[in-house]
Motif scaffolding. Structure first.
Motif, PDB file in Angstrom:
ATOM      1  N   ASN A  11       0.486  -1.442  -0.135  1.00  0.00           N
ATOM      2  CA  ASN A  11      -0.036   0.172  -0.142  1.00  0.00           C
ATOM      3  C   ASN A  11       0.912   1.262   0.076  1.00  0.00           C
ATOM      4  OD1 ASN A  11      -1.888   1.902   1.331  1.00  0.00           O
ATOM      5  ND2 ASN A  11      -3.185   1.045   2.054  1.00  0.00           N
ATOM      6  N   GLY A  12       1.348   1.691  -0.903  1.00  0.00           N
ATOM      7  CA  GLY A  12       1.795   3.287  -1.822  1.00  0.00           C
ATOM      8  C   GLY A  12       1.060   4.444  -0.510  1.00  0.00           C
ATOM      9  N   GLY A  13       0.282   4.276   0.000  1.00  0.00           N
ATOM     10  CA  GLY A  13       0.032   5.655   0.582  1.00  0.00           C
ATOM     11  C   GLY A  13       1.212   6.247   1.944  1.00  0.00           C
ATOM     12  N   ALA A  14       1.785   5.280   2.205  1.00  0.00           N
ATOM     13  CA  ALA A  14       2.768   6.086   3.175  1.00  0.00           C
ATOM     14  C   ALA A  14       4.311   6.068   3.034  1.00  0.00           C
ATOM     15  CB  ALA A  14       2.839   5.140   4.715  1.00  0.00           C
ATOM     16  N   TYR A  15       4.115   6.326   1.713  1.00  0.00           N
ATOM     17  CA  TYR A  15       5.912   6.494   1.118  1.00  0.00           C
ATOM     18  C   TYR A  15       5.973   7.428  -0.282  1.00  0.00           C
ATOM     19  CZ  TYR A  15       5.979   1.944   3.601  1.00  0.00           C
ATOM     20  OH  TYR A  15       5.842   0.947   4.924  1.00  0.00           O
ATOM     21  N   CYS A  16       6.757   7.559  -0.740  1.00  0.00           N
ATOM     22  CA  CYS A  16       6.698   8.970  -1.531  1.00  0.00           C
ATOM     23  C   CYS A  16       7.445   8.174  -2.954  1.00  0.00           C
ATOM     24  CB  CYS A  16       8.543   9.342  -1.077  1.00  0.00           C
ATOM     25  SG  CYS A  16      10.024   8.046  -1.417  1.00  0.00           S
ATOM     26  N   GLY A  17       6.845   6.617  -2.780  1.00  0.00           N
ATOM     27  CA  GLY A  17       6.619   5.566  -3.977  1.00  0.00           C
ATOM     28  C   GLY A  17       7.873   4.835  -3.879  1.00  0.00           C
ATOM     29  N   TRP A  18       8.324   4.552  -4.399  1.00  0.00           N
ATOM     30  CA  TRP A  18       8.850   2.743  -4.379  1.00  0.00           C
ATOM     31  C   TRP A  18      10.542   3.419  -4.756  1.00  0.00           C
ATOM     32  CZ3 TRP A  18      10.630  -1.935  -3.794  1.00  0.00           C
ATOM     33  CH2 TRP A  18      11.856  -2.046  -4.543  1.00  0.00           C
ATOM     34  N   GLN A  19      11.476   4.125  -5.380  1.00  0.00           N
ATOM     35  CA  GLN A  19      12.573   4.774  -5.989  1.00  0.00           C
ATOM     36  C   GLN A  19      12.799   5.222  -4.309  1.00  0.00           C
ATOM     37  OE1 GLN A  19      13.432   6.519  -9.085  1.00  0.00           O
ATOM     38  NE2 GLN A  19      15.631   5.557  -9.269  1.00  0.00           N
ATOM     39  N   LYS A  20      14.321   5.076  -3.869  1.00  0.00           N
ATOM     40  CA  LYS A  20      15.110   5.885  -2.537  1.00  0.00           C
ATOM     41  C   LYS A  20      14.784   7.006  -3.045  1.00  0.00           C
ATOM     42  CE  LYS A  20      18.165   3.177  -1.337  1.00  0.00           C
ATOM     43  NZ  LYS A  20      19.153   2.718  -1.149  1.00  0.00           N
ATOM     44  N   GLN A  21      14.489   7.966  -2.510  1.00  0.00           N
ATOM     45  CA  GLN A  21      14.803   9.554  -2.507  1.00  0.00           C
ATOM     46  C   GLN A  21      15.554   9.796  -0.728  1.00  0.00           C
ATOM     47  OE1 GLN A  21      11.525  11.417  -4.184  1.00  0.00           O
ATOM     48  NE2 GLN A  21      10.899   9.468  -5.045  1.00  0.00           N
ATOM     49  N   HIS A 113      -8.738   1.414 -10.039  1.00  0.00           N
ATOM     50  CA  HIS A 113     -10.043   1.672  -9.610  1.00  0.00           C
ATOM     51  C   HIS A 113     -10.468   2.978  -8.919  1.00  0.00           C
ATOM     52  CE1 HIS A 113      -8.154  -2.699  -7.823  1.00  0.00           C
ATOM     53  NE2 HIS A 113      -8.023  -2.466  -8.912  1.00  0.00           N
ATOM     54  N   ILE A 114     -12.357   2.910  -9.732  1.00  0.00           N
ATOM     55  CA  ILE A 114     -12.791   4.240  -9.255  1.00  0.00           C
ATOM     56  C   ILE A 114     -14.202   3.532  -8.741  1.00  0.00           C
ATOM     57  CG2 ILE A 114     -13.884   6.000 -10.541  1.00  0.00           C
ATOM     58  CD1 ILE A 114     -11.718   6.032 -12.925  1.00  0.00           C
ATOM     59  N   LEU A 125      -7.611   3.558  -1.626  1.00  0.00           N
ATOM     60  CA  LEU A 125      -7.470   2.895  -2.148  1.00  0.00           C
ATOM     61  C   LEU A 125      -7.989   3.292  -3.211  1.00  0.00           C
ATOM     62  CD1 LEU A 125      -8.120   0.395   0.698  1.00  0.00           C
ATOM     63  CD2 LEU A 125      -5.397   1.037  -0.424  1.00  0.00           C
ATOM     64  N   ALA A 126      -8.893   4.304  -4.012  1.00  0.00           N
ATOM     65  CA  ALA A 126      -9.620   3.933  -4.945  1.00  0.00           C
ATOM     66  C   ALA A 126     -10.434   5.725  -4.974  1.00  0.00           C
ATOM     67  CB  ALA A 126     -10.949   3.527  -5.062  1.00  0.00           C
ATOM     68  N   HIS A 127      -9.893   5.905  -6.365  1.00  0.00           N
ATOM     69  CA  HIS A 127     -10.016   7.855  -6.856  1.00  0.00           C
ATOM     70  C   HIS A 127     -11.901   7.720  -6.374  1.00  0.00           C
ATOM     71  CE1 HIS A 127     -11.092  11.396  -8.517  1.00  0.00           C
ATOM     72  NE2 HIS A 127     -10.838  11.447  -9.827  1.00  0.00           N
ATOM     73  N   GLN A 128     -12.942   8.415  -5.725  1.00  0.00           N
ATOM     74  CA  GLN A 128     -13.682   8.114  -5.732  1.00  0.00           C
ATOM     75  C   GLN A 128     -15.062   9.682  -6.582  1.00  0.00           C
ATOM     76  OE1 GLN A 128     -15.368   7.584  -1.415  1.00  0.00           O
ATOM     77  NE2 GLN A 128     -13.126   7.366  -1.419  1.00  0.00           N
ATOM     78  N   ILE A 129     -15.900   9.418  -7.431  1.00  0.00           N
ATOM     79  CA  ILE A 129     -15.962  10.113  -8.120  1.00  0.00           C
ATOM     80  C   ILE A 129     -17.955  10.002  -7.974  1.00  0.00           C
ATOM     81  CG2 ILE A 129     -14.920  10.218  -9.627  1.00  0.00           C
ATOM     82  CD1 ILE A 129     -16.354   8.177 -11.476  1.00  0.00           C
ATOM     83  N   ASN A 130     -18.884  10.751  -7.966  1.00  0.00           N
ATOM     84  CA  ASN A 130     -19.996  11.396  -7.654  1.00  0.00           C
ATOM     85  C   ASN A 130     -20.742  10.873  -9.058  1.00  0.00           C
ATOM     86  OD1 ASN A 130     -19.346  12.165  -5.649  1.00  0.00           O
ATOM     87  ND2 ASN A 130     -19.322  14.475  -6.000  1.00  0.00           N
ATOM     88  N   LYS A 233      -4.077   7.338  -5.089  1.00  0.00           N
ATOM     89  CA  LYS A 233      -4.356   6.272  -5.121  1.00  0.00           C
ATOM     90  C   LYS A 233      -5.515   5.472  -5.896  1.00  0.00           C
ATOM     91  CE  LYS A 233      -8.199   9.384  -3.476  1.00  0.00           C
ATOM     92  NZ  LYS A 233      -8.452  10.620  -2.924  1.00  0.00           N
ATOM     93  N   GLY A 234      -5.712   5.680  -6.893  1.00  0.00           N
ATOM     94  CA  GLY A 234      -6.737   4.483  -7.688  1.00  0.00           C
ATOM     95  C   GLY A 234      -5.914   3.832  -8.190  1.00  0.00           C
ATOM     96  N   LEU A 235      -4.518   3.685  -8.059  1.00  0.00           N
ATOM     97  CA  LEU A 235      -3.714   3.627  -9.681  1.00  0.00           C
ATOM     98  C   LEU A 235      -2.927   1.969  -8.418  1.00  0.00           C
ATOM     99  CD1 LEU A 235      -2.681   2.922 -12.470  1.00  0.00           C
ATOM    100  CD2 LEU A 235      -0.471   4.611 -11.978  1.00  0.00           C
TER     101      LEU A 235
END
Length: 249
Positions: A11-21, A113-114, A125-130, A233-235
């Motif tokens: 779950n990538g929510g807490a990270y700056c991405g995969w690659q070290k920065q 995911h939408i 965890l998903a892009h939310q639309i109306n 967040k949806g990817l």
């Protein structure tokens, strides 16, 4: 030393991405620190690609050189017990010594995911639309992508890539209840490409862009003509494919 491929999900929510920065926590840094602690020596890993901040992975493959693993299941258990709850090792496979997680990958698959209504359980965890977009039009537009090779119009501006050519093998939308899922597979992807495609296809679904308009965007090779990038967040990176010949067993 032997070379192994590790399948990881996160779950990538807490990270700056995969690659070290510098000054930001990445998935790669956490994985290398955990491996180094367990093996009591400095361990470096190489990923099949990189995901941006907030993007998730169901399967990212990395290669790593380790002493021969006598009990794979035990090592997976020990690693997962040390890793944070949002990173998981799901498999370890021995490969030939010259196998490379990035350069030997022949395909990569993503899902976007939408949710068509607000859900507290999908936050992050998903892009939310109306409003439900026109799925038929979006699939017509998605199928058009298979006819093109140059996707500069969907690439992050000022990117340092040598080529904008990608071979898209699959691109389609499906619906499951209130969820819309876009699946796309190609030999390679440009930075920000999938999110830019999703944003542009949503414009088609809402009637902002026509099919002819999409053709003009692709021909223009200009990022500013395409739609806004969909939120990270949806990817999900869902699958990395390799030739079977690189695996030892």
């Amino acid at each position: 030393m032997k070379r192994y491929f590790l399948d990881i999900s996160y779950n990538g929510g807490a990270y700056c991405g995969w690659q070290k920065q510098p000054n930001s926590l990445s998935v790669q840094e956490v994985l290398e620190t955990t491996l180094s602690t367990l093996m009591r020596t400095e361990i470096k890993v190489m990923g099949a690609g990189r995901t941006d901040a907030g993007v998730h992975a169901k399967q990212l493959v990395v290669h790593v050189d380790l002493a021969e693993i006598l009990d794979v299941d035990k090592l997976i258990y020990r690693l997962n017990s040390m890793l944070p709850k949002d990173i998981l090792i799901s498999a370890i496979r021995e490969v030939h010594q010259d196998s490379h997680a990035r350069f030997h990958a022949i395909s990569r698959e993503y899902e976007y995911h939408i949710s068509v209504k607000k859900s507290v359980f999908l936050e992050g965890l998903a892009h939310q639309i109306n409003t439900m977009p026109n799925l038929e039009k979006m699939n017509e537009a998605a199928s058009l992508l298979l006819e093109y090779e140059d996707f500069q119009c969907f690439s992050r501006s000022n990117s340092d890539v040598k080529t904008y050519l990608c071979d898209i093998k699959k691109a389609h939308w499906s619906s499951e209840g209130d969820m819309l899922i876009f699946t796309i597979e190609a030999n390679r992807f440009l930075r920000n490409m999938v999110r830019a495609i999703v944003g542009t296809l949503l414009d088609v679904g809402y009637g902002v862009t026509t099919i002819e308009g999409l053709k003009e965007i692709l021909a223009s090779k200009n990022r500013s003509n395409a739609g806004a990038s969909a939120p990270a967040k949806g990817l999900y990176l869902t699958k990395v494919g390799y030739p079977k010949t690189i695996f030892k067993h």
